[in-house]
Structure formats: structure tokens, C-alpha cells
Design a protein around this motif. Structure first.
Motif, PDB file in Angstrom:
ATOM      1  N   ALA A 153      67.706 -23.946  24.506  1.00  0.00           N
ATOM      2  CA  ALA A 153      67.704 -22.688  24.417  1.00  0.00           C
ATOM      3  C   ALA A 153      68.866 -21.624  24.913  1.00  0.00           C
ATOM      4  O   ALA A 153      68.983 -21.256  23.700  1.00  0.00           O
ATOM      5  N   ALA A 154      69.300 -22.112  25.980  1.00  0.00           N
ATOM      6  CA  ALA A 154      69.129 -20.639  26.530  1.00  0.00           C
ATOM      7  C   ALA A 154      71.199 -21.052  26.632  1.00  0.00           C
ATOM      8  O   ALA A 154      71.602 -20.185  27.126  1.00  0.00           O
ATOM      9  N   GLN A 155      71.236 -22.226  26.985  1.00  0.00           N
ATOM     10  CA  GLN A 155      72.218 -22.885  25.992  1.00  0.00           C
ATOM     11  C   GLN A 155      73.510 -23.314  25.239  1.00  0.00           C
ATOM     12  O   GLN A 155      74.297 -23.023  24.647  1.00  0.00           O
ATOM     13  N   ALA A 156      71.867 -22.385  24.313  1.00  0.00           N
ATOM     14  CA  ALA A 156      72.800 -23.114  22.195  1.00  0.00           C
ATOM     15  C   ALA A 156      74.096 -22.073  22.396  1.00  0.00           C
ATOM     16  O   ALA A 156      74.897 -22.467  21.567  1.00  0.00           O
ATOM     17  N   VAL A 157      74.657 -21.212  22.379  1.00  0.00           N
ATOM     18  CA  VAL A 157      75.733 -20.393  22.289  1.00  0.00           C
ATOM     19  C   VAL A 157      77.099 -21.302  23.417  1.00  0.00           C
ATOM     20  O   VAL A 157      77.634 -21.133  22.331  1.00  0.00           O
ATOM     21  N   GLU A 158      76.798 -21.688  24.700  1.00  0.00           N
ATOM     22  CA  GLU A 158      77.503 -22.537  24.914  1.00  0.00           C
ATOM     23  C   GLU A 158      77.854 -24.372  23.843  1.00  0.00           C
ATOM     24  O   GLU A 158      78.981 -24.522  23.260  1.00  0.00           O
ATOM     25  N   LEU A 159      76.414 -24.419  23.470  1.00  0.00           N
ATOM     26  CA  LEU A 159      77.214 -25.501  22.796  1.00  0.00           C
ATOM     27  C   LEU A 159      77.424 -25.225  20.893  1.00  0.00           C
ATOM     28  O   LEU A 159      77.238 -26.033  20.281  1.00  0.00           O
ATOM     29  N   GLY A 160      77.070 -23.755  20.948  1.00  0.00           N
ATOM     30  CA  GLY A 160      77.844 -23.780  19.960  1.00  0.00           C
ATOM     31  C   GLY A 160      77.355 -23.685  18.498  1.00  0.00           C
ATOM     32  O   GLY A 160      77.831 -23.380  17.594  1.00  0.00           O
ATOM     33  N   ALA A 161      76.198 -23.130  19.354  1.00  0.00           N
ATOM     34  CA  ALA A 161      75.091 -22.976  17.804  1.00  0.00           C
ATOM     35  C   ALA A 161      74.641 -21.644  16.946  1.00  0.00           C
ATOM     36  O   ALA A 161      75.102 -20.718  17.906  1.00  0.00           O
ATOM     37  N   THR A 162      74.682 -21.261  16.147  1.00  0.00           N
ATOM     38  CA  THR A 162      74.289 -19.920  15.671  1.00  0.00           C
ATOM     39  C   THR A 162      72.791 -20.235  15.117  1.00  0.00           C
ATOM     40  O   THR A 162      72.609 -18.577  14.689  1.00  0.00           O
ATOM     41  N   ARG A 163      71.974 -21.269  15.422  1.00  0.00           N
ATOM     42  CA  ARG A 163      70.597 -21.218  14.818  1.00  0.00           C
ATOM     43  C   ARG A 163      69.932 -21.707  15.610  1.00  0.00           C
ATOM     44  O   ARG A 163      70.827 -23.373  15.859  1.00  0.00           O
ATOM     45  N   VAL A 164      69.025 -22.134  16.291  1.00  0.00           N
ATOM     46  CA  VAL A 164      68.112 -22.768  17.005  1.00  0.00           C
ATOM     47  C   VAL A 164      66.921 -22.858  16.542  1.00  0.00           C
ATOM     48  O   VAL A 164      66.158 -22.127  15.904  1.00  0.00           O
TER      49      VAL A 164
END
Ligand SMILES: Nc1ncnc2c1ncn2[C@@H]1O[C@H](COP(=O)(O)OP(=O)(O)OP(=O)(O)O)[C@@H](O)[C@H]1O
Length: 319
Positions: A51-62
Motif C-alpha cells: 500500500a505504501a508503494q501505491a503511488v510508485e505503482l501508479g495507483a489512484t485507488r487501492v
């Protein structure tokens, strides 16, 4: 942002990674254009890391795919991301209790839950920060639903996992009944606002949400976005003759009953008495033990994909 611009990160508890309904749901939604990255956990801690890596993975929703413990880990991971960048949280319930998802009124079947995550709009909710001390160590963690302390916590932490799975929510009540037979109380000092209370408690519940332990509603008037959490204190009883009063107060949740006190706070701390064991706590389904802890509201810290008209939002207040 339109649905086609969203990118979803699904964090799946590894023990449910083979769930056929979930596999089918992911395949179905991908076919109709849902952009999905999947990460499956191997052990405790992984869901928070992903979850902490969500932005790096390009996610807008987790999307947390698991039980209350998985949701809790994902929340802790998301809280490590700066507020303005923090992706919204969705839930596909795959645990044995799923207290948070159930009380929100989210679909419980993987196909409908994933489909819903795609269409629901995000609403900001409060997150509760817990700062806990055990010996010289201080730990900060977050929760969105409920912390129970004392008796309630023992119920969830001592219910064997396989029994939990077999009986679903029912196992919690069964263990509860057994524990009640040889219960013990927890002594400590509570501080909130300008108040202080020495207490010998059977149960303490600090609810941002309403229920825990597999359907036990311990904070019936809690709202997720009111800048406060609801506090339930259940004082210990000394003889079986007092039980009917205690049980009837547990149906009413009086502000100042003989055994039950129910109020709201934005910050509360508990210090265990020196000769006592640390309090057993359950934070969103996970067991801990702390000698001293403080909970406080972080207002509107996280956007969550909630059903329209969700009764836990102040905007939908019907009282
Ligand atoms: N691959 C895995 N296999 C088994 N356990 C795992 C795995 N990955 C994480 N875990 C553990 O799963 C626990 C969280 O479980 P989760 O909350 O999803 O289900 P649950 O306990 O059945 O749910 P509920 O709290 O709703 O009853 C954590 O304690 C975590 O350590």
C-alpha cells in the motif's frame, strides 16, 4: 477523474489469492477496461508495504482484498503517503468476520464488491492514530474501525483461526461465552478532555466505526467523519446478580449507567496500573498488548469508497 483514468492496486491476502470468485472478478473487470495491478501477500506486513508503494505503482485507488486485518495493514501503508497524494481505499471482503465492510454496507461477494469499487465515489473519513508504549518502546499505528481492550480483545485474540473460518462470526460469540465464565478485569487510569477516571473494566471499545469481533455492535452511534470516536466503558461486576443490569445497559448504551458509560472524545489515553499485566487490545482485528496508549483522531485523513447513503457518514444522519 473518470473510471477509465483510474488505476487500481489490488492487495490480496495470500491465503485468499486462489479464491476462484476473485480470480473471475478480476478477469471480468479487466475485460471491460478496469486497469488493475495485483499484489498478493506472503506474510504479515506485506499488505502495508504494498500500500505504501501505491503511488510508485501508479495507483489512484487501492483495494484491500481480505479481512479486517488486511484492511488495517493497507490503511497503515496508505498513511505513510502524503495526504494530497494518498489514493482512495476500497474493500473486497475476504476475511472471516469483515466487520468494517459489513457495517459500511459494502457488497460481501468478491464479484459485486470489485464492481462496486469501480463505481462508488470516495468519501473522506477520520483515521485514528494510536501511540502505544510497551517498556521503553513507542509504536505509532492507525486504525479506521475499532479498538477493543480487555475482555473484548481476549475474545478475538484467543479464538483459534480455523474455528473462526469454520463458524464465521459465530465463533466469536462462543468464545465470548466461555471467557465470560472465568473473566478478569483490567485496571488502569483513563484521561480524556479534562476528565480522568480510575477504572476496573471488563471492556473498553474505542470506535470510529460501530462493530468488531464478528458482529458485536459496541459503538452504535459512531460516525466515521465527525472528528470524534465513540467510547464504551464497561465496568466490572462483582456478583452474578448484577449481570441483568449490566446486560440491559449494554442494550441502551447510557451516558452514565451503573456499569456502562458511553461518550465521544477526540483523544483518550490509558495507563495500566503498575502491578498489572499490559492491556490486551485488538485493533481492527489484530491482537496487541500495551502498558500505556493514547488514541487521537486524524480528521478526514483517508478517502474510502463507500456506498451511497452509508449510515456511518454524518451527511446521512437520520437521528
Ligand atoms: N499469505 C498469507 N498466508 C496466511 N496468512 C497471511 C498471509 N499474508 C498475510 N497473512 C496474515 O493474515 C492476517 C490478516 O488476515 P485477514 O484480516 O485478511 O483475515 P481474517 O483474520 O480472516 O479476517 P477478519 O479479521 O475479518 O476475521 C494477518 O495477521 C497477516 O499476518
Amino acid at each position: 477523474m473518470t473510471d477509465t483514468q483510474q488505476h487500481y492496486l489490488l492487495i490480496i491476502n495470500g491465503k485468499s489469492a486462489g479464491n476462484p470468485a476473485l480470480r473471475e472478478a478480476v478477469e471480468e473487470q479487466r475485460k471491460t477496461g478496469m486497469s488493475i495491478t495485483v499484489r498478493s501477500t506472503w506474510e504479515g506486513g506485506d499488505a502495508a508495504e504494498f500500500a505504501a508503494q501505491a503511488v510508485e505503482l501508479g495507483a489512484t485507488r487501492v483495494i484491500a482484498c481480505g479481512g479486517d486485518g488486511t484492511v488495517n495493514e493497507v490503511v497503515n501503508g496508505l498513511m505513510r503517503i502524503a495526504h494530497d497524494l494518498r489514493p482512495a481505499l476500497g474493500i473486497v471482503p475476504l476475511g472471516s468476520a469483515n466487520d468494517f465492510a459489513t457495517s459500511l454496507g459494502l457488497p460481501l461477494e468478491p464479484g459485486s464488491a470489485l464492481e462496486a469499487a469501480r463505481h462508488l465515489s470516495p468519501s473522506p473519513i477520520d483515521v485514528i492514530r494510536m501511540t502505544a508504549q510497551s517498556g521503553a518502546e513507542e509504536a505509532v499505528s492507525y486504525y479506521v474501525n475499532m479498538t477493543t481492550g480487555g475482555f473484548g480483545a481476549e475474545i478475538t485474540s484467543s479464538t483459534p483461526k480455523t474455528l473462526k473460518r469454520m463458524l464465521g462470526g459465530g465463533a466469536y460469540s462462543l468464545m465470548g461465552a466461555l471467557k465470560a465464565w472465568r473473566h478478569r478485569s483490567y485496571r488502569g487510569t483513563l484521561h480524556w478532555g479534562d476528565q480522568e477516571q480510575e477504572a476496573s473494566l471488563l471492556l473498553l471499545a474505542l470506535g470510529n466505526g460501530r462493530q468488531s469481533g464478528g458482529g458485536q455492535v459496541l459503538a452504535p452511534r459512531a460516525k466515521l467523519d465527525d472528528g470524534r470516536f465513540d467510547v464504551l466503558l464497561v465496568k466490572d461486576f462483582s456478583s452474578a446478580a448484577e449481570l441483568p443490569t449490566l446486560l440491559s445497559e449494554l442494550q441502551q448504551f447510557p451516558a452514565e449507567g451503573r456499569f456502562v458509560r458511553y461518550f465521544t472524545a477526540s483523544q483518550l489515553s490509558v495507563t495500566t496500573q503498575q502491578d498489572e499485566e499490559p492491556w490486551p487490545l485488538t485493533l481492527d482485528g489484530e491482537a496487541r498488548r500495551y502498558e500505556q496508549f493514547c488514541v487521537e483522531v486524524v480528521p478526514l485523513a483517508l478517502k474510502v469508497l463507500l456506498p451511497e447513503g452509508c449510515s456511518l457518514l454524518t451527511a446521512n444522519d437520520r437521528q
